[in-house]
Scaffold this active site. Structure first.
Site, PDB file in Angstrom:
ATOM      1  N   ALA A 200       0.871  -1.177   0.000  1.00 35.27           N
ATOM      2  CA  ALA A 200       0.000   0.000   0.000  1.00 35.27           C
ATOM      3  C   ALA A 200       0.903   1.221   0.000  1.00 35.27           C
ATOM      4  O   ALA A 200       2.059   1.158   0.442  1.00 35.27           O
ATOM      5  CB  ALA A 200      -0.871  -0.018   1.245  1.00 35.27           C
TER       6      ALA A 200
ATOM      7  N   GLY B  84       0.588  -4.960   0.990  1.00 34.84           N
ATOM      8  CA  GLY B  84      -0.623  -5.006   0.168  1.00 34.84           C
ATOM      9  C   GLY B  84      -0.401  -5.683  -1.176  1.00 34.84           C
ATOM     10  O   GLY B  84      -1.344  -6.196  -1.779  1.00 34.84           O
TER      11      GLY B  84
HETATM   12  N1  COA Z   1       4.612   3.104  -0.633  1.00 32.17           N
HETATM   13  C1  COA Z   1       4.987   4.259  -1.180  1.00 32.17           C
HETATM   14  N2  COA Z   1       6.095   4.373  -1.946  1.00 32.17           N
HETATM   15  C2  COA Z   1       6.829   3.277  -2.152  1.00 32.17           C
HETATM   16  C3  COA Z   1       6.488   2.028  -1.598  1.00 32.17           C
HETATM   17  C4  COA Z   1       5.309   1.968  -0.806  1.00 32.17           C
HETATM   18  N3  COA Z   1       4.883   0.823  -0.268  1.00 32.17           N
HETATM   19  N4  COA Z   1       7.422   1.123  -1.954  1.00 32.17           N
HETATM   20  C5  COA Z   1       8.300   1.768  -2.724  1.00 32.17           C
HETATM   21  N5  COA Z   1       7.969   3.081  -2.849  1.00 32.17           N
HETATM   22  C6  COA Z   1       8.657   4.131  -3.578  1.00 32.17           C
HETATM   23  C7  COA Z   1       9.869   4.661  -2.813  1.00 32.17           C
HETATM   24  O1  COA Z   1       9.481   5.618  -1.854  1.00 32.17           O
HETATM   25  C8  COA Z   1      10.664   5.234  -3.949  1.00 32.17           C
HETATM   26  O2  COA Z   1      10.103   6.466  -4.317  1.00 32.17           O
HETATM   27  P1  COA Z   1      11.070   7.742  -4.632  1.00 32.17           P
HETATM   28  O3  COA Z   1      11.938   7.285  -5.774  1.00 32.17           O
HETATM   29  O4  COA Z   1      10.131   8.831  -5.007  1.00 32.17           O
HETATM   30  O5  COA Z   1      11.865   7.990  -3.396  1.00 32.17           O
HETATM   31  C9  COA Z   1      10.407   4.274  -5.107  1.00 32.17           C
HETATM   32  O6  COA Z   1       9.199   3.600  -4.784  1.00 32.17           O
HETATM   33  C10 COA Z   1      11.500   3.238  -5.276  1.00 32.17           C
HETATM   34  O7  COA Z   1      11.672   2.543  -4.061  1.00 32.17           O
HETATM   35  P2  COA Z   1      13.072   2.405  -3.296  1.00 32.17           P
HETATM   36  O8  COA Z   1      12.804   2.172  -1.861  1.00 32.17           O
HETATM   37  O9  COA Z   1      13.965   3.554  -3.652  1.00 32.17           O
HETATM   38  O10 COA Z   1      13.637   1.090  -3.996  1.00 32.17           O
HETATM   39  P3  COA Z   1      14.690   0.048  -3.388  1.00 32.17           P
HETATM   40  O11 COA Z   1      15.092  -0.834  -4.510  1.00 32.17           O
HETATM   41  O12 COA Z   1      15.746   0.751  -2.626  1.00 32.17           O
HETATM   42  O13 COA Z   1      13.854  -0.799  -2.318  1.00 32.17           O
HETATM   43  C11 COA Z   1      11.912  -2.030  -1.513  1.00 32.17           C
HETATM   44  C12 COA Z   1      12.781  -1.627  -2.749  1.00 32.17           C
HETATM   45  C13 COA Z   1      10.694  -2.765  -2.064  1.00 32.17           C
HETATM   46  C14 COA Z   1      12.718  -2.957  -0.601  1.00 32.17           C
HETATM   47  C15 COA Z   1      11.498  -0.760  -0.745  1.00 32.17           C
HETATM   48  O14 COA Z   1      10.912   0.156  -1.665  1.00 32.17           O
HETATM   49  C16 COA Z   1      10.484  -0.977   0.349  1.00 32.17           C
HETATM   50  O15 COA Z   1      10.837  -1.501   1.412  1.00 32.17           O
HETATM   51  N6  COA Z   1       9.230  -0.563   0.130  1.00 32.17           N
HETATM   52  C17 COA Z   1       8.177  -0.623   1.125  1.00 32.17           C
HETATM   53  C18 COA Z   1       7.709  -2.038   1.334  1.00 32.17           C
HETATM   54  C19 COA Z   1       6.654  -2.074   2.428  1.00 32.17           C
HETATM   55  O16 COA Z   1       6.915  -1.840   3.591  1.00 32.17           O
HETATM   56  N7  COA Z   1       5.434  -2.406   2.027  1.00 32.17           N
HETATM   57  C20 COA Z   1       4.327  -2.552   2.940  1.00 32.17           C
HETATM   58  C21 COA Z   1       3.518  -1.305   2.986  1.00 32.17           C
HETATM   59  S1  COA Z   1       2.165  -1.472   4.118  1.00 32.17           S
END
Ligand code: COA
Length: 260
Positions: free
Chosen positions: A66, A112
């Site tokens: 999400a 999500g």
């Molecule tokens: N919500 C909002 N934005 C998200 C997102 C989420 N769940 N997951 C990724 N993004 C965004 C990041 O903020 C980033 O945006 P930006 O470029 O404007 O800063 C972009 O997507 C790329 O993500 P980034 O974190 O830079 O990539 P990464 O390769 O370093 O890491 C993940 C990948 C998937 C490990 C990491 O994005 C992450 O942990 N995301 C959240 C996962 C999570 O907790 N999900 C459950 C939500 S309830």
């Protein structure tokens, strides 16, 4: 079909839905959820659509969860509304869709995103996919059915371990514990799903809808799944598809089902 956050097109009786926010790793914001709700309702009622393929844009993520930026300032009441609306309009709608919905998990399926994949009827993952429910690392729990569907798919012990550690698991591990049906190289992901869909499209659509309903009923506490099966079994006898299926068998030819 014109949407802002998803791509949707019908090809060969399959509705291909791609969550299309690649730069945000296809995170589910409100607009995306509203569009998903709309497209699933369309799939459920449109006669041309026999099945749905759901995937994420790009090579990195199916859906990374999400959209955290939207709910960072929510109260308890707002959080409950968010989960209830999402579950009703998207996640439960997918699970109860009379057309099979297959998740093609092409990368991260987190929070999500994994809940979305688990609401689908079948899951196929690419070898690079990573799956997890990391909500407790944000001070939350899964809110789109994750605690229930993960437990149903992998059992209570594994579900509690995945949810409380917030660990991401590999596609191979997910296949081993029954969280995904198949794992294939990324380049073969869509063709593997299409291979499954090709078989489903040969079968009787109303029987498929009844089968999905009866299997779903096995997990409902307020319904006797055996009773549901008996009713759905009986309903099949009144369909043209049943007459076509049995006649074709007796005439030693392939059936041509019309979903009537
Ligand atoms: N919500 C909002 N934005 C998200 C997102 C989420 N769940 N997951 C990724 N993004 C965004 C990041 O903020 C980033 O945006 P930006 O470029 O404007 O800063 C972009 O997507 C790329 O993500 P980034 O974190 O830079 O990539 P990464 O390769 O370093 O890491 C993940 C990948 C998937 C490990 C990491 O994005 C992450 O942990 N995301 C959240 C996962 C999570 O907790 N999900 C459950 C939500 S309830």
């Amino acid at each position: 079909m014109a949407y802002q956050n998803i791509l949707a097109e019908i090809r060969s009786q399959v509705l291909y839905v791609t969550i299309n926010r690649e730069l945000k790793l296809n995170a589910l914001n409100k607009e995306t959820l509203a569009e998903l709700a709309d497209v699933i309702a369309f799939a459920a009622h449109n006669d041309e659509v026999r099945a749905v393929l759901l995937t994420g844009a790009g090579e990195k993520a199916f859906v990374a969860g999400a959209d955290i930026s939207e709910f960072a300032a929510y109260t308890a009441e707002q959080g409950e509304v968010l989960a209830r609306n999402g579950q009703n309009s998207v996640f439960d709608a997918i699970e109860n869709c009379p057309k099979p919905v297959i998740a093609a998990i092409n990368g991260f399926a987190l929070g999500g995103g994994l809940e979305l994949a688990m609401a689908c009827h079948i899951r196929v993952a690419s070898e690079n996919a990573r799956l997890g429910l990391p909500e407790v690392s944000l001070g939350l729990i899964p809110g789109y059915g994750g605690t229930q569907r993960l437990t149903q798919l992998v059992g209570k012990g594994r579900a509690i371990e995945m949810i409380t550690t917030a660990d991401m698991i590999t596609a191979a591990h997910a296949e081993k514990i029954g969280l995904v049906n198949h794992v294939v190289p990324a380049a073969e992901l869509l063709s593997k799903v299409e291979e499954i869909l090709a078989k489903i499209k040969l079968r009787a659509p109303l029987a498929i809808a009844s089968a999905v309903k009866a299997v779903n009923a096995s997990l409902l506490f307020d319904e006797n799944g055996f009773e549901t099966e008996i009713r759905e079994f009986g309903k099949c006898f009144d369909t043209n598809d049943f007459k076509e299926g049995t006649t074709a068998f007796l005439e030693k030819r392939k059936p041509a089902f019309l979903g009537k």
